[in-house]
Design a protein around this motif. Structure first.
Motif, PDB file in Angstrom:
ATOM      1  N   LEU A 178       0.826  -1.209   0.000  1.00  0.00           N
ATOM      2  CA  LEU A 178       0.000   0.000   0.000  1.00  0.00           C
ATOM      3  C   LEU A 178       0.863   1.263   0.000  1.00  0.00           C
ATOM      4  O   LEU A 178       1.923   1.307   0.627  1.00  0.00           O
ATOM      5  N   ARG A 179       0.407   2.270  -0.718  1.00  0.00           N
ATOM      6  CA  ARG A 179       1.054   3.580  -0.729  1.00  0.00           C
ATOM      7  C   ARG A 179       0.711   4.329   0.560  1.00  0.00           C
ATOM      8  O   ARG A 179      -0.220   3.982   1.274  1.00  0.00           O
ATOM      9  N   GLU A 223      -2.813   5.518   0.736  1.00  0.00           N
ATOM     10  CA  GLU A 223      -3.736   4.383   0.837  1.00  0.00           C
ATOM     11  C   GLU A 223      -3.769   3.822   2.252  1.00  0.00           C
ATOM     12  O   GLU A 223      -4.821   3.387   2.733  1.00  0.00           O
ATOM     13  N   LEU A 239      -7.200   4.039   4.699  1.00  0.00           N
ATOM     14  CA  LEU A 239      -7.788   2.719   4.909  1.00  0.00           C
ATOM     15  C   LEU A 239      -8.873   2.756   5.989  1.00  0.00           C
ATOM     16  O   LEU A 239      -8.662   3.262   7.096  1.00  0.00           O
ATOM     17  N   ASP A 251     -12.923  -1.635   4.555  1.00  0.00           N
ATOM     18  CA  ASP A 251     -12.099  -2.090   3.430  1.00  0.00           C
ATOM     19  C   ASP A 251     -11.457  -3.451   3.702  1.00  0.00           C
ATOM     20  O   ASP A 251     -10.908  -4.064   2.792  1.00  0.00           O
ATOM     21  N   VAL A 255      -8.523  -1.941  -1.626  1.00  0.00           N
ATOM     22  CA  VAL A 255      -7.840  -0.642  -1.635  1.00  0.00           C
ATOM     23  C   VAL A 255      -8.665   0.313  -2.481  1.00  0.00           C
ATOM     24  O   VAL A 255      -8.657   0.236  -3.714  1.00  0.00           O
ATOM     25  N   ARG A 256      -9.396   1.226  -1.824  1.00  0.00           N
ATOM     26  CA  ARG A 256     -10.285   2.119  -2.559  1.00  0.00           C
ATOM     27  C   ARG A 256     -10.295   3.545  -2.031  1.00  0.00           C
ATOM     28  O   ARG A 256     -11.073   4.369  -2.486  1.00  0.00           O
ATOM     29  N   HIS A 257      -9.403   3.829  -1.046  1.00  0.00           N
ATOM     30  CA  HIS A 257      -9.304   5.179  -0.496  1.00  0.00           C
ATOM     31  C   HIS A 257      -7.860   5.664  -0.538  1.00  0.00           C
ATOM     32  O   HIS A 257      -6.920   4.873  -0.456  1.00  0.00           O
ATOM     33  N   ASN A 258      -7.706   6.963  -0.641  1.00  0.00           N
ATOM     34  CA  ASN A 258      -6.382   7.585  -0.697  1.00  0.00           C
ATOM     35  C   ASN A 258      -6.498   8.951  -0.034  1.00  0.00           C
ATOM     36  O   ASN A 258      -7.154   9.836  -0.569  1.00  0.00           O
ATOM     37  N   ASP A 313     -10.289  12.636   1.320  1.00  0.00           N
ATOM     38  CA  ASP A 313     -10.423  11.305   0.720  1.00  0.00           C
ATOM     39  C   ASP A 313     -10.549  11.378  -0.797  1.00  0.00           C
ATOM     40  O   ASP A 313     -11.402  12.094  -1.321  1.00  0.00           O
ATOM     41  N   PRO A 362      -7.513   5.926  -5.116  1.00  0.00           N
ATOM     42  CA  PRO A 362      -6.076   5.679  -5.223  1.00  0.00           C
ATOM     43  C   PRO A 362      -5.470   6.275  -6.500  1.00  0.00           C
ATOM     44  O   PRO A 362      -6.167   6.530  -7.482  1.00  0.00           O
ATOM     45  N   ILE A 388      -7.873   1.326  -7.942  1.00  0.00           N
ATOM     46  CA  ILE A 388      -8.675   0.579  -6.974  1.00  0.00           C
ATOM     47  C   ILE A 388      -8.410  -0.911  -7.203  1.00  0.00           C
ATOM     48  O   ILE A 388      -8.414  -1.377  -8.341  1.00  0.00           O
TER      49      ILE A 388
END
Length: 262
Positions: free
Chosen positions: A125-126, A129, A133, A137, A147-150, A157, A160, A165
């Motif tokens: 994960l970055r 991300e 999290l 998730d 992984v769908r949030h950044n 928010d 990614p 995603i």
């Protein structure tokens, strides 16, 4: 583009381009290749900027110029014969298998720090991300993270990077590490997995990331001077993840998908 990225470029123009006497009072259509080369020399010799930094600042103007050329607002591109200054890229350091095993066994006063490094090294994960999290998730029964949030400073928010995603499988070490957070923090579906202590409705801060990585690596026997020498960074944990995934026999395409690479 992220608002933070745009701000950085605006600041670079103000500090490093507008202050150059060769550019003062000029519009883009009067800038020549020679002026740009003169700026490069000025930035290095007068201001001691590194080659990497010069290339980064120069890009702020290059993008604007090339956009204007594309629109035909400019009839020539003064950057056409301007090359980036050569930079020796320092390779990101990766953890060894033995260090990764040690990482899974350590116990820290702040359990968030271990979770940060585990999510980077075991899941790829970055930074944003990890910060974005949510508990919703994480599918512990299916042993995956969606992984769908950044989380981006100043914007909150977002999705990614590059719309990457994806779903990443998680090992038992990851599950156990995340379980270790539950006694200390709220675990409602939209709560942050790694929250800020002072503002639980926000994710952990960047400064905790930097200091936390040093503390975790030191705890598994990698002294700070060795960390610098090996160039082990938070982003480098993604390199560790990719390296171990390939060593495990996972195909390039599958690793690419898990890492969110285009």
């Amino acid at each position: 583009l992220a608002a933070y990225y745009i701000k950085i470029n605006h600041d670079d123009v103000k500090r490093h381009l507008r202050t150059f006497s060769g550019f003062k009072g000029r519009t883009l259509n009067t800038v020549t290749t020679g002026m740009i080369l003169d700026w490069q020399c000025w930035a290095i010799e007068k201001h001691g900027m590194s080659a990497r930094r010069v290339n980064s600042v120069m890009q702020s103007m290059r993008i604007a110029v090339r956009y204007a050329v594309k629109r035909e607002d400019l009839d020539h591109d003064p950057f056409k014969r301007v090359n980036d200054i050569p930079v020796t890229q320092k390779e990101k350091g990766v953890l060894t298998p033995a260090e990764l095993r040690k990482l899974s066994t350590i116990s820290l006063k702040d359990p968030r720090l271990k979770a940060i490094v585990i999510l980077g090294a075991y899941c790829g994960l970055r930074r944003g991300e990890i910060r974005g999290l949510r508990w919703s998730d994480i599918d512990e029964e299916g042993s995956v993270i969606h992984v769908r949030h950044n989380w981006i400073n100043g914007e909150g928010d977002k999705i990614p990077k590059c719309g990457s995603i994806r779903t990443v499988p998680i090992a038992s070490t990851v599950t156990e590490t995340l379980q270790g957070l539950k006694p200390f923090f709220s675990t409602l579906p939209m709560d942050f997995v790694i929250p800020s202590i002072t503002s639980p409705n926000k994710p952990i801060t960047d400064s905790i990331f930097r200091n936390g990585l040093r503390e975790v690596l030191t705890s598994i026997g990698i002294a700070e001077d060795v960390q610098r020498k090996r160039n082990i960074t938070l982003h480098g944990l993604r390199h560790s993840f990719i390296t171990f995934a390939r060593l495990a026999g996972i195909s390039d395409m599958e690793v690419q998908a898990m890492a969110g690479h285009k």
